[in-house]
Design an enzyme around this catalytic site. Structure first.
Site, mmCIF file in Angstrom:
data_model
loop_
_atom_site.group_PDB
_atom_site.id
_atom_site.type_symbol
_atom_site.label_atom_id
_atom_site.label_comp_id
_atom_site.label_asym_id
_atom_site.label_seq_id
_atom_site.Cartn_x
_atom_site.Cartn_y
_atom_site.Cartn_z
ATOM 1 N N ARG A 43 0.836 -1.213 0.000
ATOM 2 C CA ARG A 43 0.000 0.000 0.000
ATOM 3 C C ARG A 43 0.867 1.257 0.000
ATOM 4 N NH1 ARG A 43 -4.697 -1.734 3.573
ATOM 5 N NH2 ARG A 43 -5.195 -3.762 2.674
ATOM 6 N N GLU A 188 -14.252 -15.683 9.435
ATOM 7 C CA GLU A 188 -14.126 -15.125 8.087
ATOM 8 C C GLU A 188 -13.860 -16.211 7.042
ATOM 9 O OE1 GLU A 188 -11.693 -11.715 5.538
ATOM 10 O OE2 GLU A 188 -11.117 -12.108 7.607
ATOM 11 N N LYS A 230 -17.776 -12.672 9.229
ATOM 12 C CA LYS A 230 -17.193 -11.746 8.254
ATOM 13 C C LYS A 230 -17.138 -12.447 6.892
ATOM 14 C CE LYS A 230 -13.265 -8.775 7.146
ATOM 15 N NZ LYS A 230 -12.086 -8.023 7.627
ATOM 16 N N SER A 272 -14.788 -6.176 2.176
ATOM 17 C CA SER A 272 -15.009 -5.393 0.956
ATOM 18 C C SER A 272 -14.479 -6.082 -0.296
ATOM 19 C CB SER A 272 -14.389 -4.000 1.087
ATOM 20 O OG SER A 272 -13.013 -4.083 1.412
ATOM 21 N N GLY A 273 -13.586 -7.040 -0.148
ATOM 22 C CA GLY A 273 -13.180 -7.873 -1.270
ATOM 23 C C GLY A 273 -12.632 -7.140 -2.477
ATOM 24 N N GLY A 274 -11.943 -6.033 -2.247
ATOM 25 C CA GLY A 274 -11.335 -5.322 -3.360
ATOM 26 C C GLY A 274 -12.261 -4.385 -4.106
ATOM 27 N N ARG A 304 -9.239 -1.953 3.131
ATOM 28 C CA ARG A 304 -8.974 -1.074 1.991
ATOM 29 C C ARG A 304 -10.110 -0.079 1.758
ATOM 30 N NH1 ARG A 304 -7.906 -5.983 -2.049
ATOM 31 N NH2 ARG A 304 -9.263 -6.968 -0.503
#
EC number: 4.1.2.13
Length: 364
Positions: A43, A188, A230, A272-274, A304
């Site tokens: 990042r 998750e 999650k 959010s999975g990208g 993210r």
């Protein structure tokens, strides 16, 4: 017949249930700030900032020292081992700063994935060895919940029955150990968005995975009222050419949950999975407006999708503190509104919030 060997006392159950409900109360969700050193480095590289412990600390300090009103949007923060013991510029532990805001502190405890032999590059989760001792130490050091991420992919013959069962049982075993040590487990099971599959295929797989997970949690005597889920939202693969509306994503997602997740679970905090920041918020809002029964709190556990705009605004420069914190607060508030079905999309001129955050085979 009553269970002959109860896993938890009534006092333990009460504490776990109260913590789980507190994290997702009144539109609150989770900030996933548990990126590993390597992931955080990726990042920082994008904004041309060196991946040093000090730079990682500085960015996280900006997130954690925002105005206390953030506690109306963020109920919990998941930390990485390094971050749990880091301090702000005045020498105050981040975890204490968060607790003073009324935010519950969590910790990532899985140790990544390992290959499952005899499968098409599928994986299982590592980290069960010594987990009870690590849980006890983190609890002593201020954590009240923890995350364990399993990864399943949609591909040729995937996910296999073996991968689903192995990951479900590992998730359940970890959840049991967490609860024994007073930590609320964030379960998750992520069906990752890599691939060209359509939304209907993702829904089918997500239902199979969640059904296996809750069967395993039951087998391992996990107290569901003291857990949070999650999951991924039900979406098409990143390479799918067919596009779906937030309302279509919402209907498929809530239908899958309705078929598999017991009402005893207090909250479901989506990853959010990208997705871009804005898409993650719009989809969450649509999920909360979906006209199907929803016995659980439906909220967020975003990394993210809560940090991208803030990271872009920061750029590694101390003078950008105000802009960074404003960007983070804006996304936190937007997702809190979405968790109540009250988000109004005003159109975004901010490129950071509309940019896809997808990374193939994403790891924390």
């Amino acid at each position: 017949m009553a269970h002959q060997f109860p896993a938890l006392t009534s006092e333990q159950k009460k504490a776990l249930s109260e913590t789980a409900r507190r994290i997702v109360a009144n539109g609150k969700g989770i900030l996933a700030a548990d990126e590993s050193v390597g992931t955080m480095g990726n990042r920082l590289q994008r904004i041309k900032v060196e991946n040093t412990e000090e730079n990682r600390r500085q960015f996280r300090e900006l997130l954690f020292t925002v105005d206390s009103s953030v506690s109306q949007s963020i109920g919990g923060v998941i930390l990485f081992h390094e971050t749990l013991y880091q301090k702000d510029g005045q020498g105050k532990l981040f975890r204490d700063i968060l607790k003073e805001k009324g935010i519950v502190v969590g910790i990532k405890l899985d140790q990544g994935v390992a290959p499952l032999a005899g499968t098409n590059k599928e994986t299982t989760v590592q980290g069960l060895d010594g987990l009870s001792e690590r849980c006890a130490q983190y609890k002593k050091d201020g954590a009240d919940f923890g995350k364990w991420r399993a990864v399943l992919k949609i591909d040729n013959q995937c996910p296999s029955h073996l991968a689903i069962q192995e990951n479900a049982n590992t998730l359940a075993r970890y959840a049991s150990i967490y609860q024994q040590n007073g930590l609320v487990p964030i379960v998750e099971p992520e069906v990752i968005p890599d691939g060209s599959h359509d939304m209907e295929h993702c829904q089918y797989v997500t239902e199979k995975v969640l059904a296996a997970v809750y069967k395993a949690l039951n087998d391992h005597h996990v107290y569901l009222e003291g857990t949070l889920l999650k999951p991924n939202m039900v979406t098409a693969g990143h390479a799918c050419t067919k596009k779906y509306t937030p309302e279509q994503v919402a209907m498929a997602t809530v239908t899958a949950l309705h078929r598999t997740v017991p009402a005893a679970v207090p909250g479901i905090c989506f990853l959010s999975g990208g997705m871009s920041e804005e898409d993650a918020t719009l989809n969450l809002n649509a999920i909360n407006l979906c006209p199907l029964p929803k016995p659980w709190k439906l909220s967020f556990s975003y990394g993210r999708a809560l940090q991208a705009s803030a990271l872009a605004a920061w750029g590694g420069k101390a003078e950008n503190k105000k802009a960074t914190q404003e960007a983070f607060m804006k996304r936190a508030l937007a997702n809190s509104q979405a968790a109540k079905g009250q988000y109004v999309h005003m159109g975004s001129s901010d490129s950071a919030s509309t940019q896809s955050l997808f990374t193939a085979s994403y790891t924390y």
